[in-house]
Design an enzyme around this catalytic site. Structure first.
Site, PDB file in Angstrom:
ATOM      1  N   SER A 210     -11.194  -7.924 -40.305  1.00 59.88           N
ATOM      2  CA  SER A 210      -9.651  -8.230 -40.517  1.00 59.88           C
ATOM      3  C   SER A 210      -9.359  -8.214 -41.927  1.00 59.88           C
ATOM      4  CB  SER A 210      -9.106  -9.406 -39.515  1.00 59.88           C
ATOM      5  OG  SER A 210      -8.101  -9.421 -39.426  1.00 59.88           O
ATOM      6  N   ASP A 298      -7.351  -3.997 -29.601  1.00 60.12           N
ATOM      7  CA  ASP A 298      -7.189  -4.807 -30.628  1.00 60.12           C
ATOM      8  C   ASP A 298      -5.442  -4.977 -30.691  1.00 60.12           C
ATOM      9  OD1 ASP A 298      -6.561  -6.042 -33.018  1.00 60.12           O
ATOM     10  OD2 ASP A 298      -8.107  -4.994 -33.997  1.00 60.12           O
ATOM     11  N   HIS A 336      -9.283  -8.057 -30.838  1.00 61.83           N
ATOM     12  CA  HIS A 336      -9.458  -8.103 -32.599  1.00 61.83           C
ATOM     13  C   HIS A 336     -10.661  -8.783 -33.045  1.00 61.83           C
ATOM     14  CE1 HIS A 336      -7.928  -7.867 -36.562  1.00 61.83           C
ATOM     15  NE2 HIS A 336      -8.082  -9.218 -36.724  1.00 61.83           N
TER      16      HIS A 336
END
Length: 356
Positions: A210, A298, A336
């Site tokens: 991320s 995601d 995610h």
């Protein structure tokens, strides 16, 4: 007996009387709530309208939303005692520059688990030179290295015989200092130097997740351009192209995307806050093996950002075999944060790195 024309008992009368009174009470109750509801709606509207202008005037507010370092979940965890959550792991602290000390967890390969029992930090440092590859893990925003999906990553890759050094950047967890993009790069390169001095000829990888994907490419590029040193590989999990594109796509900004001046007031303010994280520019410079991982479901950073980053890298790399994109189907439900829960992940990474 009732006489003709005499009405029945009082129940019917009371019911009709009650029927006339009850709506009046309801009406009064509704009217009493109207001013409060109106005030609440006006307050919410004013907040909605004022936020973009406050961000433009005070870009530092935006750094709070991007870094979320003040959310130190999980709470009440003693980061000095990783053994409460993980096996074969020790906590250490590294001075990355004057006045800044960062916390790190070091997980040794699972094959050395029995040997690691009861050992001190010195033994762990010496273990870095055992020829097993070393992952420098760069987590996303919010929380600390003790977050559940990060602990799972250490378990998964440790069991796959990697050393894992999980870093809490400055301002996160029990690390000192304040978060900045340039400061994160300093922290990562200090850890890289520390690991390189102890790992001999072992491979060292940057693995970003991320927000950490932008930090990983920043550090890899700086290492290559300023020192002429190439990190052995970069793995980007749930990445984005740059922080501006990320901000334009995350769910948090959805309510403002149709707001007049959204780009000027919010997206342009990222640069005013010295936040860029230009992975799309960084990968044009990198020459090390680059692996991009993204899940179809995601909901935080859409997979099209990962695809776009791959396309930029694939076009720039002379050796196309060094760049790979792995897509995780929606049916796996990895979203995610949970790619590290996929039991096939270590094999996929090892296959890309040509490792046994």
């Amino acid at each position: 007996m009732r006489r003709r024309g005499e009405r029945g008992g009082g129940d019917g009368d009371n019911g009709r009387t009650g029927g006339r009174v009850r709506p009046a009470r309801q009406q009064r109750s509704w009217l009493s709530w109207c001013p409060r509801l109106r005030t609440l709606l006006v307050d919410l509207l004013l907040i909605y309208l004022s936020v973009p202008f406050l961000i433009r005037l005070f870009p530092v507010l935006l750094t709070k939303f991007v870094f979320l370092n003040f959310l130190s979940f999980p709470y009440f965890v003693d980061l000095r005692r990783p053994e409460l959550l993980l096996n074969n792991t020790v906590s250490l602290y590294l001075d990355t520059e004057p006045g800044v000390t960062v916390g790190i967890w070091h997980t040794v390969p699972g094959s050395r688990g029995a040997e690691a029992q009861g050992k001190d930090q010195r033994w762990y440092e010496e273990a870095l030179g055992d020829a097993h590859p070393v992952i420098i893990y760069l987590h996303g925003n919010g929380g600390s290295r003790a977050a559940s999906h990060r602990v799972q990553f250490l378990k998964t890759m440790g069991a796959a015989d990697f050393h894992v050094l999980a870093l809490d950047y400055r301002g996160y967890g029990d690390s000192s200092g304040h978060p900045t993009e340039s400061g994160f790069t300093t922290d990562v390169l200090a850890l890289y130097d520390w690991a390189k001095a102890r790992s001999g000829n072992s491979s060292i990888l940057f693995w970003g997740h991320s927000l950490g994907t932008g930090i990983a490419t920043n550090a890899a590029r700086k290492l290559q351009e300023e020192r002429g040193v190439q990190v052995d590989a970069v793995v980007l999990e749930s990445p984005y192209t740059n922080i501006r594109d990320a901000a334009a796509n995350i769910p948090l900004t959805k309510i403002y995307r149709q707001f007049p001046g959204f780009e000027y007031l919010i997206l342009d303010s990222l640069a005013l806050g010295n936040m860029f994280f230009r992975s799309d520019e960084n990968v044009k410079v990198l020459t090390c093996p680059l692996l991009i991982l993204h899940a179809e479901d995601d909901a935080v950073l859409p997979p099209h950002l990962g695809h776009k980053l791959f396309e930029v890298a694939h076009s720039a790399y002379k050796d196309k075999s060094k760049v790979k994109f792995i897509n995780f189907p929606k049916k796996l439900g990895l979203g995610h944060d949970y790619i590290s829960f996929n039991p096939e992940l270590p094999a996929l990474v090892k296959d890309f790195l040509n490792m046994k």
